[in-house]
Design an enzyme around this catalytic site. Structure first.
Site, PDB file in Angstrom:
ATOM      1  N   PRO A 115      24.245  47.042  38.003  1.00 46.94           N
ATOM      2  CA  PRO A 115      24.838  48.149  39.035  1.00 46.94           C
ATOM      3  C   PRO A 115      25.381  47.490  40.407  1.00 46.94           C
ATOM      4  CG  PRO A 115      22.614  49.074  38.204  1.00 46.94           C
ATOM      5  CD  PRO A 115      22.933  47.629  37.801  1.00 46.94           C
ATOM      6  N   GLU A 116      26.590  47.835  40.860  1.00 41.41           N
ATOM      7  CA  GLU A 116      27.084  47.147  42.187  1.00 41.41           C
ATOM      8  C   GLU A 116      27.283  48.461  42.830  1.00 41.41           C
ATOM      9  OE1 GLU A 116      29.414  43.759  42.184  1.00 41.41           O
ATOM     10  OE2 GLU A 116      28.775  43.038  40.356  1.00 41.41           O
TER      11      GLU A 116
END
Length: 67
Positions: free
Chosen positions: A2-3
């Protein structure tokens, strides 16, 4: 992995930004079950003269609030 990318007007302290990124990391871990090492949080800061809202730069908005 996840970013999370956050766009902010400049002006917060390093401590404020670090605390925010930590809180975001913890929320992503809590709600996705990933390891904290997998979470990337990035802050993009814009100088106040390069950001506008309602037809006024953030510099102009700040000056108007001081009057």
């Amino acid at each position: 992995m996840p970013e999370v990318t956050i766009n902010l007007a400049a002006g917060r302290t390093e401590e404020q930004k670090k605390a925010m990124m930590l809180d975001i990391t913890q929320a992503v871990v809590k709600h996705t079950g990933v390891d904290p090492e997998a979470v990337v949080v990035q802050i993009n800061e814009a100088p106040l003269h390069n950001k506008m809202k309602g037809g006024k730069t953030f510099v102009e908005r700040a000056a108007a609030q001081k009057k």
